[in-house]
Design a protein around this motif. Sequence first.
Motif, PDB file in Angstrom:
ATOM      1  N   SER A  92       1.069  -1.106   0.675  1.00 42.47           N
ATOM      2  CA  SER A  92      -0.214  -0.220  -0.102  1.00 42.47           C
ATOM      3  C   SER A  92       1.195   1.429  -0.576  1.00 42.47           C
ATOM      4  O   SER A  92       0.823   2.348  -0.652  1.00 42.47           O
ATOM      5  CB  SER A  92      -0.591   0.189   1.556  1.00 42.47           C
ATOM      6  OG  SER A  92      -1.621  -1.102   1.235  1.00 42.47           O
ATOM      7  N   ALA A  93       1.876   1.073   0.784  1.00 36.15           N
ATOM      8  CA  ALA A  93       2.697   2.423   0.827  1.00 36.15           C
ATOM      9  C   ALA A  93       2.903   2.678  -0.182  1.00 36.15           C
ATOM     10  O   ALA A  93       4.137   3.591  -0.840  1.00 36.15           O
ATOM     11  CB  ALA A  93       3.661   2.685   2.021  1.00 36.15           C
ATOM     12  N   ALA A  94       4.431   1.317  -1.458  1.00 38.80           N
ATOM     13  CA  ALA A  94       4.013   1.510  -1.954  1.00 38.80           C
ATOM     14  C   ALA A  94       3.583   1.861  -3.239  1.00 38.80           C
ATOM     15  O   ALA A  94       4.493   2.758  -4.362  1.00 38.80           O
ATOM     16  CB  ALA A  94       5.325   0.275  -2.710  1.00 38.80           C
ATOM     17  N   ALA A  95       2.454   1.892  -3.695  1.00 40.53           N
ATOM     18  CA  ALA A  95       1.149   2.569  -4.613  1.00 40.53           C
ATOM     19  C   ALA A  95       0.865   3.853  -4.228  1.00 40.53           C
ATOM     20  O   ALA A  95       0.532   4.999  -4.949  1.00 40.53           O
ATOM     21  CB  ALA A  95       0.191   1.811  -4.414  1.00 40.53           C
ATOM     22  N   THR A  96       0.746   4.252  -2.526  1.00 40.86           N
ATOM     23  CA  THR A  96       0.322   5.723  -2.222  1.00 40.86           C
ATOM     24  C   THR A  96       1.495   6.842  -1.578  1.00 40.86           C
ATOM     25  O   THR A  96       2.244   7.567  -1.445  1.00 40.86           O
ATOM     26  CB  THR A  96      -0.910   5.372  -1.083  1.00 40.86           C
ATOM     27  OG1 THR A  96      -0.561   4.222  -0.355  1.00 40.86           O
ATOM     28  CG2 THR A  96      -2.086   4.784  -2.430  1.00 40.86           C
TER      29      THR A  96
END
Length: 314
Positions: A92-96
């Motif tokens: 999730s962090a990688a995408a947002t």
Amino acid sequence: MSRPTGLRAWLAIYLKGVCMGSADTVPGVSGGTIAVILGIYERLIAALTALDPAIVRHLPTLHTTEGRSALAADLRRADVPFLLALGAGALSAAATVATVMHVAVTRYPAPTYAFFFGLIGASAIVLYRYVEIGTPRRIAVAAIGFLVAFSITDPSLAGTSTTTLPVLFAAGAIAISAMILPGISGAFLLLLMGQYEYVSGIPRRVFAGLLDALGGNVDPLVDSLVPFVVFVSGALVGLFSVAYAVRAALNRYREDTFVFLVSLMVGALRLPIREVTDNVAAVSSTTVFVVVVPAVLGVVAVLLLDRYTVDLEY
């Protein structure tokens, strides 16, 4: 092994994955550092090394209740739910969140790296409370850990290199070690190898390839997926190799290993210090405010985490 119970504990693990994923996408703080700070480092190592390929033996019996129950029991025994929750947070962090972190590092480097400095410095102080370094051997181990991180995080080492599939595989294996070794950022290791710009653009190229594939042209998707798969394959090899090495060290020399790992964090402070000094033109009341306040916030964040997550068993 302790297991989290209730929504609060699982949400905490997910959010810790978010923190780890955010850290490893910018050249600054290691996801391994965040794992140590947040108290899940040993559980992460244990879960990674508990994965057993023999679990596939349940696949032929998944159509039965007994087969599904046996698979679920083995997954829980290997702590796979923990890895899934943590991994979901990291992805999730990688995408947002990673996008926000990248903007912060590129547009506001001084306060951002000052925050990192406070975060890492306070964490090292907190963690040193749990280790004893009063012996000559542990002093030597601490010195070695400090010097290793201090040397590797020299910004002048960053360079460029031709991107090939073997290079991408090696880059994935090396960079993923930052999820296991505190103090060394995976993104920074990619920067040293001259692969940061290319690798950081892989998700964008895959997304663009997906859009082209929806329009009937699958060639861009294939071209983008090949380097992605090669990089991820290298990362998986590196992840489990380093995890087993760390587990062996923890089993045989637990205190010495933690002294080394925490000292890596201290040595890695060279990078945020360098970034702050390079991006502060002159000392003034304004620049002091811009640097000191984020650093204090980093310290406060660690102290709050140390206080309010101590009751959660990981």
